[in-house]
Design a protein around this motif. Structure first.
Motif, PDB file in Angstrom:
ATOM      1  N   THR A  52     -10.807  -1.573  -4.470  1.00 30.93           N
ATOM      2  CA  THR A  52     -10.774  -0.861  -3.187  1.00 30.93           C
ATOM      3  C   THR A  52      -9.355  -0.564  -2.732  1.00 30.93           C
ATOM      4  N   VAL A  53      -8.428  -1.507  -2.940  1.00 31.54           N
ATOM      5  CA  VAL A  53      -7.054  -1.277  -2.480  1.00 31.54           C
ATOM      6  C   VAL A  53      -6.374  -0.135  -3.242  1.00 31.54           C
ATOM      7  N   GLU A  94      -6.720   3.457   5.352  1.00 33.07           N
ATOM      8  CA  GLU A  94      -5.514   2.715   4.972  1.00 33.07           C
ATOM      9  C   GLU A  94      -5.460   1.323   5.593  1.00 33.07           C
ATOM     10  N   LEU A 130       0.820  -1.199   0.000  1.00 32.47           N
ATOM     11  CA  LEU A 130       0.000   0.000   0.000  1.00 32.47           C
ATOM     12  C   LEU A 130       0.859   1.255   0.000  1.00 32.47           C
ATOM     13  N   ARG A 174      -7.535  -0.977   3.594  1.00 35.48           N
ATOM     14  CA  ARG A 174      -6.874  -1.327   2.338  1.00 35.48           C
ATOM     15  C   ARG A 174      -5.808  -2.396   2.557  1.00 35.48           C
TER      16      ARG A 174
END
Length: 237
Positions: free
Chosen positions: A167-168, A175, A16, A178
């Motif tokens: 979504t990620v 966060e 991420l 995610r």
């Protein structure tokens, strides 16, 4: 049982962060003179690092037994209409030995395509408490077990939906959520690719953005590493 640890995705721990960097590239200063003075980064907090590792890899360290939130359980979990069947499957999965009545129930569930398809929604939402986390874990277990049955095609369709979910990639999403969903997507990719060696072209066409692409790259790297280690072990025998 699926391999939820996926510490193989230690790269996914930073997935991420990588995705956020890629997506926010345009916001960086164009010249050094425009950049703000750099400050020495504070020392990493071991507990926080352990938490992030757990979130990305899908494990639960001692410092964080369950995902906790002040928010109510997400609606998709709270109103899941097939929760009773999912609980039956979870209960059966905890048994070391299944009696014949248990086997009958499990066979019925593994032949229920509507139930299988309904689990996709649980895999695309981030749990925020112990109950919803257990539901998602059980849903993953079921889909992965279905890959080894006559329901393989239906299970792959569920995984396609998880892989394609964006979504990620969405920086407006919490966060932590995610990161949780990055771990789910990593497992989906790992198990789909393992069950279908020809899946790569389909997977590449479904990945919705750079974060998902990074997750897939990490999965492939680990699979290649595992194959290499296996070959070395066999050669040494």
């Amino acid at each position: 049982m699926r391999i939820r640890t996926l510490v193989m995705l230690s790269g996914a721990i930073t997935v991420l962060g990588v995705g956020l960097t890629v997506m926010s590239e345009k916001s960086k200063p164009e010249t050094e003179s425009q950049a703000a003075p750099t400050q020495e980064a504070p020392a990493a907090n071991p507990v926080e690092t352990e938490k992030e590792t757990a979130i990305a890899a899908g494990t639960k360290p001692a410092a964080m037994d369950v995902i906790k939130s002040s928010q109510p359980m997400p609606v998709v979990f709270k109103e899941f209409k097939q929760a009773r069947d999912l609980k039956k499957y979870a209960d059966l999965s905890r048994k070391a030995l299944l009696l014949e009545p248990d086997k009958i129930v499990k066979r019925r569930l593994l032949k229920d395509e509507d139930f299988l398809k309904s689990l996709e929604a649980l895999l695309k939402a981030a749990p925020n408490d112990e109950e919803s986390q257990q539901m998602q874990n059980s849903a993953l277990d079921f889909v992965f077990e279905a890959l080894n049955t006559d329901m393989k095609s239906a299970a792959i369709e569920v995984l396609k939906g998880v892989v394609a979910d964006s979504t990620v990639e969405n920086t407006s999403v919490n966060e932590m959520d995610r990161k949780v969903l990055a771990g789910v997507k990593a497992e989906a990719l790992h198990n789909w690719a393992a069950a279908d060696p020809t899946a790569e072209s389909s997977i590449n066409s479904l990945l919705p953005g750079p974060v998902s692409q990074k997750i897939w790259a990490n999965v492939k790297h680990q699979q290649e590493s595992n194959l290499g280690e296996s070959a070395m072990l066999q050669a040494g025998q």
